[in-house]
Design a protein around this motif. Structure first.
Motif, PDB file in Angstrom:
ATOM      1  N   LYS A   5    -118.249  73.972 -53.251  1.00  0.00           N
ATOM      2  CA  LYS A   5    -117.477  75.220 -54.048  1.00  0.00           C
ATOM      3  C   LYS A   5    -116.812  74.513 -55.026  1.00  0.00           C
ATOM      4  CE  LYS A   5    -119.179  79.085 -52.029  1.00  0.00           C
ATOM      5  NZ  LYS A   5    -119.929  79.927 -52.693  1.00  0.00           N
ATOM      6  N   VAL A   6    -116.730  75.027 -56.447  1.00  0.00           N
ATOM      7  CA  VAL A   6    -115.693  74.501 -57.380  1.00  0.00           C
ATOM      8  C   VAL A   6    -114.323  74.844 -57.018  1.00  0.00           C
ATOM      9  CG1 VAL A   6    -115.049  74.463 -59.654  1.00  0.00           C
ATOM     10  CG2 VAL A   6    -117.493  74.490 -59.216  1.00  0.00           C
ATOM     11  N   ASP A  10    -113.615  70.017 -62.587  1.00  0.00           N
ATOM     12  CA  ASP A  10    -114.650  69.245 -62.031  1.00  0.00           C
ATOM     13  C   ASP A  10    -114.374  68.791 -60.491  1.00  0.00           C
ATOM     14  OD1 ASP A  10    -112.369  67.624 -62.574  1.00  0.00           O
ATOM     15  OD2 ASP A  10    -113.496  66.381 -63.975  1.00  0.00           O
ATOM     16  N   ILE A  11    -113.458  69.250 -59.714  1.00  0.00           N
ATOM     17  CA  ILE A  11    -113.141  69.124 -58.490  1.00  0.00           C
ATOM     18  C   ILE A  11    -113.916  70.088 -57.757  1.00  0.00           C
ATOM     19  CG2 ILE A  11    -111.389  68.931 -56.839  1.00  0.00           C
ATOM     20  CD1 ILE A  11    -109.395  68.462 -58.958  1.00  0.00           C
ATOM     21  N   HIS A  12    -114.523  69.399 -56.705  1.00  0.00           N
ATOM     22  CA  HIS A  12    -115.604  70.415 -56.004  1.00  0.00           C
ATOM     23  C   HIS A  12    -115.226  70.136 -54.535  1.00  0.00           C
ATOM     24  CE1 HIS A  12    -118.796  71.021 -59.016  1.00  0.00           C
ATOM     25  NE2 HIS A  12    -117.934  69.906 -59.578  1.00  0.00           N
ATOM     26  N   TYR A  13    -115.351  71.160 -53.647  1.00  0.00           N
ATOM     27  CA  TYR A  13    -115.237  71.233 -52.078  1.00  0.00           C
ATOM     28  C   TYR A  13    -116.842  70.950 -51.636  1.00  0.00           C
ATOM     29  CZ  TYR A  13    -114.636  72.856 -47.341  1.00  0.00           C
ATOM     30  OH  TYR A  13    -114.636  72.984 -46.085  1.00  0.00           O
ATOM     31  N   MET A  42    -116.089  64.846 -60.256  1.00  0.00           N
ATOM     32  CA  MET A  42    -117.065  64.527 -60.863  1.00  0.00           C
ATOM     33  C   MET A  42    -116.497  64.064 -62.423  1.00  0.00           C
ATOM     34  SD  MET A  42    -119.358  64.751 -58.927  1.00  0.00           S
ATOM     35  CE  MET A  42    -121.130  64.656 -60.125  1.00  0.00           C
ATOM     36  N   ASP A  43    -115.745  62.643 -62.214  1.00  0.00           N
ATOM     37  CA  ASP A  43    -115.292  62.336 -63.519  1.00  0.00           C
ATOM     38  C   ASP A  43    -116.238  61.226 -64.090  1.00  0.00           C
ATOM     39  OD1 ASP A  43    -113.381  62.200 -65.652  1.00  0.00           O
ATOM     40  OD2 ASP A  43    -111.685  61.189 -64.283  1.00  0.00           O
ATOM     41  N   GLU A  44    -115.766  60.500 -65.066  1.00  0.00           N
ATOM     42  CA  GLU A  44    -116.664  59.331 -65.641  1.00  0.00           C
ATOM     43  C   GLU A  44    -116.860  58.351 -64.477  1.00  0.00           C
ATOM     44  OE1 GLU A  44    -114.633  57.411 -68.906  1.00  0.00           O
ATOM     45  OE2 GLU A  44    -114.110  59.202 -70.062  1.00  0.00           O
ATOM     46  N   LYS A  45    -116.086  58.240 -63.432  1.00  0.00           N
ATOM     47  CA  LYS A  45    -116.204  57.511 -62.183  1.00  0.00           C
ATOM     48  C   LYS A  45    -116.064  58.668 -61.347  1.00  0.00           C
ATOM     49  CE  LYS A  45    -116.492  53.121 -63.650  1.00  0.00           C
ATOM     50  NZ  LYS A  45    -117.676  52.330 -63.406  1.00  0.00           N
ATOM     51  N   VAL A  46    -116.995  58.755 -60.308  1.00  0.00           N
ATOM     52  CA  VAL A  46    -117.155  59.915 -59.282  1.00  0.00           C
ATOM     53  C   VAL A  46    -116.289  59.315 -58.230  1.00  0.00           C
ATOM     54  CG1 VAL A  46    -118.686  61.025 -57.832  1.00  0.00           C
ATOM     55  CG2 VAL A  46    -119.279  60.606 -60.157  1.00  0.00           C
TER      56      VAL A  46
END
Length: 398
Positions: A5-6, A10-13, A42-46
């Motif tokens: 879930k969002v 870009d932060i996901h559970y 989910m950034d430039e670096k995950v």
């Protein structure tokens, strides 16, 4: 099936719930199950923040791979090494060979004890106030020792004002229908489990919790993402206030807890008389527990909730009734304090239980006992004892 879930942007559970587990840490009953929360940024670096227990590994990986959509994980931030959150780290290191493991020195040491020297080769050691930039996001680290393990830290996302709070602000209970606290009737559905989680898991370390809450008070918070239970995005002050009360051993609600042990029913009758006497004196919240039937984790939780407690126990083999002894030793282990207590002992010969109860509770800070010594019931409580029991009720109501 992907059940991620969002949380925000870009932060996901990517965590999962376990409804089959009967005992958390193989000791605490969890009729409603438990969630193991993990988060993927989910950034430039995950960035992956913590993993999950083995029991939900399959769902965890479905969520992670679906969210990654072919990308790899660059950093794994470990806030807490307890296996219900770190169990998958050894496995995930193999699946993502370029991934760095982010944690303080003690976290890295503990992970090495669990997973061997490969952890040191992949370690990215951080300390209080360090910043990790992953593109849009800037993560800084808040050390939280003894909340409730010595290595614990929290991670603060300076960009979205999000606190990944480790076990703090967690609760028993599986998630159902939503990952957010404000989508539930929290007081009705979750508060008792939240209190029971705090008091039994973290309760001993109230001073350490207060220190961390002071740190949290100095930063802007829009969301709290714990490792168990729902995420907080609204009314943060409400739940932080609960934690302040619990951590300072304050009284959450006026009421009286009655915990009794009874072999043949005589001591139970005395407990029932006292409950009625308290009710006649206007006490509204009276909660009675038979220590032989109720798991001590529930009783301990209510001991933290209310400001007054009444313990009644027979003498058993010249000692304290074992189930009562277990409860009182649990209170001692969790540094229960700042309460008003009345004690009633019973027996037919060599009555010792009152003295033994008082010895355990006297070691705790700011416990105020009613009367110089416990009230004694010899075999059976008759009408001639009512005045003495009424006096206990009067003192508890004051």
């Amino acid at each position: 099936m992907n059940l991620s879930k969002v949380v925000v942007d870009d932060i996901h559970y990517v965590g999962a719930s376990d409804r089959r587990l009967a005992l958390f840490e193989n000791i605490y009953p969890i009729d409603r199950g438990v969630s193991y929360n993990s988060y993927l940024v989910m950034d430039e670096k995950v960035v992956l923040l913590d993993t999950v227990d083995h029991s939900v590994a399959s769902q965890f990986y479905e969520n992670v791979y679906a969210t990654l959509s072919g990308r790899t994980i660059d950093y794994l931030i470990v806030n807490h090494v307890e296996p219900d959150h770190a169990a998958m780290i050894g496995d995930i290191l193999e699946k993502f060979p370029a991934m760095k493991v982010v944690g303080n020195q003690l976290i890295i040491r503990f992970l090495t004890q669990f997973f061997g020297s490969k952890i040191e080769e992949r370690a990215y050691v951080v300390k209080e106030g360090d910043v990790l930039e992953t593109g849009k996001h800037k993560f800084t680290f808040v050390m939280a020792p003894m909340v409730h393990w010595p290595e614990v830290m929290m991670t603060y996302d300076m960009t979205d004002k999000v606190l990944f709070s480790a076990d703090a602000f967690g609760t028993f209970g599986a998630l159902s229908g939503s990952i957010f606290a404000d989508d539930y009737e929290f007081d009705k559905e979750w508060l008792d489990d939240a209190r029971r989680y705090y008091t039994n898991i973290v309760g001993k370390y109230g001073l350490k919790v207060q220190e961390v809450l002071k740190k949290a008070g100095g930063i802007e918070l829009k969301m709290i993402l714990p490792l168990h239970g729902p995420i907080w995005r609204k009314d943060l002050g409400y739940f932080i206030g609960k934690y302040l009360t619990w951590a300072s051993y304050g009284v959450e609600e006026e009421g009286i807890l009655i915990a009794y042990a009874s072999i043949y029913g005589n001591t139970e009758n005395v407990a029932s008389y006292l409950a009625l006497a308290l009710g006649e004196r206007g006490v509204k919240n009276i909660h009675m527990y038979d220590v032989s039937k109720t798991d001590p984790s529930y009783i301990l939780s209510d001991c933290f909730k209310y400001g007054k407690a009444l313990f009644l126990s027979p003498t058993y083999n010249l000692g304290l009734f074992p189930k009562m002894e277990t409860l009182l030793l649990e209170l001692k282990a969790h540094l229960w304090q700042k309460r008003k207590v009345a004690l009633v002992e019973s027996g037919t010969w060599s009555i010792q239980s009152g003295k033994l109860m008082k010895e355990i509770l006297s070691s705790l800070p700011e416990i105020e006992f009613i009367g110089e010594k416990p009230f004694t019931i010899k075999s059976h409580a008759g009408d001639d004892m009512k005045s003495g029991l009424d006096q206990i009720a009067d003192e508890l109501v004051k």
